[in-house]
Design a protein around this motif. Structure first.
Motif, short mmCIF file in Angstrom:
data_model
loop_
_atom_site.label_atom_id
_atom_site.label_comp_id
_atom_site.label_asym_id
_atom_site.label_seq_id
_atom_site.Cartn_x
_atom_site.Cartn_y
_atom_site.Cartn_z
N GLU A 63 1.21 -1.99 7.23
CA GLU A 63 1.10 -2.74 5.98
C GLU A 63 2.44 -3.35 5.64
O GLU A 63 3.44 -2.65 5.56
CB GLU A 63 0.64 -1.82 4.85
CG GLU A 63 -0.84 -1.55 4.93
CD GLU A 63 -1.29 -0.66 3.79
OE1 GLU A 63 -1.19 -1.09 2.64
OE2 GLU A 63 -1.74 0.45 4.07
N GLU A 88 5.29 -5.29 3.39
CA GLU A 88 5.73 -5.17 2.00
C GLU A 88 4.93 -6.14 1.16
O GLU A 88 4.68 -7.27 1.57
CB GLU A 88 7.22 -5.51 1.90
CG GLU A 88 8.10 -4.71 2.83
CD GLU A 88 8.36 -3.29 2.33
OE1 GLU A 88 8.53 -3.12 1.13
OE2 GLU A 88 8.34 -2.37 3.16
N PRO A 89 4.50 -5.72 0.00
CA PRO A 89 3.64 -6.59 -0.81
C PRO A 89 4.34 -7.87 -1.25
O PRO A 89 5.54 -7.89 -1.48
CB PRO A 89 3.30 -5.71 -2.01
CG PRO A 89 4.32 -4.65 -2.03
CD PRO A 89 4.74 -4.42 -0.63
N ASN A 123 -1.65 -7.67 1.67
CA ASN A 123 -2.45 -8.05 0.50
C ASN A 123 -1.57 -8.65 -0.56
O ASN A 123 -0.35 -8.47 -0.56
CB ASN A 123 -3.20 -6.83 -0.04
CG ASN A 123 -2.28 -5.73 -0.45
OD1 ASN A 123 -1.89 -4.89 0.36
ND2 ASN A 123 -1.89 -5.74 -1.72
N ASP A 124 -2.21 -9.33 -1.46
CA ASP A 124 -1.49 -9.92 -2.58
C ASP A 124 -1.49 -8.94 -3.74
O ASP A 124 -2.31 -8.02 -3.79
CB ASP A 124 -2.21 -11.21 -2.99
CG ASP A 124 -1.37 -12.02 -3.96
OD1 ASP A 124 -0.51 -12.76 -3.47
OD2 ASP A 124 -1.57 -11.89 -5.17
N ARG A 125 -0.57 -9.15 -4.66
CA ARG A 125 -0.55 -8.25 -5.83
C ARG A 125 -1.78 -8.45 -6.71
O ARG A 125 -2.13 -7.60 -7.50
CB ARG A 125 0.71 -8.49 -6.65
CG ARG A 125 1.96 -7.98 -5.98
CD ARG A 125 3.16 -8.15 -6.88
NE ARG A 125 3.09 -7.32 -8.06
CZ ARG A 125 3.50 -6.07 -8.11
NH1 ARG A 125 4.02 -5.51 -7.04
NH2 ARG A 125 3.42 -5.36 -9.21
N LEU A 156 1.99 6.75 4.63
CA LEU A 156 2.88 5.65 4.30
C LEU A 156 4.06 5.65 5.26
O LEU A 156 4.49 6.72 5.70
CB LEU A 156 3.39 5.80 2.87
CG LEU A 156 2.37 5.68 1.75
CD1 LEU A 156 3.02 6.06 0.43
CD2 LEU A 156 1.83 4.28 1.65
N PRO A 157 4.58 4.48 5.57
CA PRO A 157 5.79 4.46 6.41
C PRO A 157 6.98 4.92 5.59
O PRO A 157 7.03 4.68 4.38
CB PRO A 157 5.90 2.99 6.80
CG PRO A 157 5.21 2.25 5.72
CD PRO A 157 4.15 3.14 5.17
N PRO A 158 7.92 5.60 6.22
CA PRO A 158 9.10 6.00 5.45
C PRO A 158 9.90 4.79 5.02
O PRO A 158 9.83 3.73 5.64
CB PRO A 158 9.88 6.88 6.42
CG PRO A 158 9.32 6.62 7.75
CD PRO A 158 7.96 6.04 7.59
N MET A 159 10.65 4.97 3.96
CA MET A 159 11.49 3.89 3.45
C MET A 159 12.49 3.49 4.52
O MET A 159 13.14 4.35 5.10
CB MET A 159 12.21 4.42 2.22
CG MET A 159 12.26 3.54 1.02
SD MET A 159 10.83 2.53 0.74
CE MET A 159 11.30 1.70 -0.73
N PRO A 160 12.65 2.20 4.80
CA PRO A 160 13.62 1.83 5.84
C PRO A 160 15.05 2.09 5.38
O PRO A 160 15.37 1.95 4.20
CB PRO A 160 13.35 0.33 6.05
CG PRO A 160 12.70 -0.12 4.80
CD PRO A 160 11.96 1.05 4.24
#
Lengths: 155, 183
Positions: B173, B175-176, B116-118, B43-47
């Motif tokens: 990816e 943000e959703p 992707n969508d939720r 996962l990418p780290p939190m910005p």
């Protein structure tokens, strides 16, 4: 006439089975050591999706599991059938994940923390919304190594 | 008396094997030898708060946009696509090397953007992830066979690194978003 010797024909001597218990015990210990008892009872039904590009997970002791799926039949009366998260032995809310990761980290050696992986075992029918939420929480908890648990198989 | 001189009679150990077998069978049955398998991702780290995402340096043609909607349909580079075609198309995109001016310049610059969508089903998401991973793996395998004459998985660490440098797996990816339907 000796006490132990039968008078008549000797025939083949019986094979000694005295070491049989030892052999069996050896096998027993092998299986006892290699057995990993399932420590959590699953409250959610999980059928992981199929995939081909899979990797084996190394170091099982460093893996924490997050189960996502709809509750099993006997739990549906009290929890409904909407997809839920299970951490350890209980249902959990998304907000509890950070805490869960923190406790998992505490249980491990400090040196091993960077190698810790979170395995997401989610049912294939689950919607991505809940998984995105889980992923966001994992990012907040800085648990960036994840693994989408899958079965081997083709479509 | 004769019996007292003999002492305690020896315990019959004949059934020991049976007991051990019983335990053995129990452990045999309860053992699960299954190895956990899965698709590993980072996962990418939190910005950071002030950090603004800077996409301007990435040329739009180097980004391969894959969108999955709530009905599990794929929109790849603005066109509706079936999942079965995704692998080949992604391979063409990554390994374009500037042939098509609208496609990626080279594999090192190619980025796959997945959104992707939720309401997307997890199975579809994993399938897309799998297809994209397969596209990269096939390209890496091809490069490995060309360069070292061995499959990617059989290479040693430094060789693997070299191949990985040729085909870095860049799947980003977003943000959703919640566009269509519930979660």
């Amino acid at each position: 006439m000796s006490k132990f010797r039968k008078g008549g024909k000797k025939g083949m001597p019986a094979i000694s089975t005295a070491s049989l218990p030892d052999i069996v015990f050896m096998l027993l210990f092998f299986f006892m050591v290699t057995t990993v008892m399932r420590e959590t009872t699953l409250f959610v039904s999980v059928v992981t999706p199929k995939a081909t590009e899979i990797k084996k997970m190394e170091k099982k002791s460093l893996v924490s599991y997050i189960y996502i799926g709809s509750p099993v039949k006997r739990m549906q009366a009290s929890y409904g059938s909407a997809a839920r998260i299970q951490l350890n032995d209980a249902f959990a809310e998304v907000g509890e994940i950070q805490e869960f990761i923190a406790t998992e980290r505490e249980a491990r050696d400090e040196k091993e923390i960077p190698y810790m992986t979170t395995s997401i075992k989610a049912d294939e029918t689950v919607k991505m919304g809940i998984i995105s939420d889980v992923k966001q929480e994992l990012r907040k908890a800085n648990a960036l190594k994840i693994n989408y648990s899958t079965r081997k198989g083709d479509y | 008396m004769a019996s007292s001189r003999r002492g305690l009679p020896e315990i019959n150990a004949g059934s020991m094997a049976d007991i051990a077998f019983l335990l053995l069978i129990f452990f045999l049955v309860t053992t699960t030898m299954d190895v956990d398998t899965g698709i590993a991702r980072k996962l990418p780290p939190m910005p950071e708060d002030e950090q603004i995402e800077d996409d301007s340096q990435i040329h739009a043609k180097n980004i391969y946009v894959v969108l999955i909607n709530a009905n599990n349909q794929l929109l790849v580079e603005g066109e509706l696509m079936d999942i079965s075609q995704l692998r080949g198309d992604a391979k063409d995109f990554i390994d374009n090397n500037g042939k098509d001016p609208n496609s990626s310049e080279n594999p090192e610059k190619a980025i796959i953007s997945l959104q992707n969508d939720r309401g997307t089903e997890y199975m579809t998401y994993i399938r897309v992830q799998n297809e994209l991973a397969a596209a990269y793996n096939e390209l890496r395998n091809k490069a490995a066979l060309n360069k070292f004459g061995e499959r990617y998985a059989d290479l040693n660490k430094t060789q693997m690194k070299e191949i990985r440098k040729m085909y870095p797996q860049k799947i980003s990816e977003a943000e959703p978003k919640n566009i269509g339907g519930d979660s």
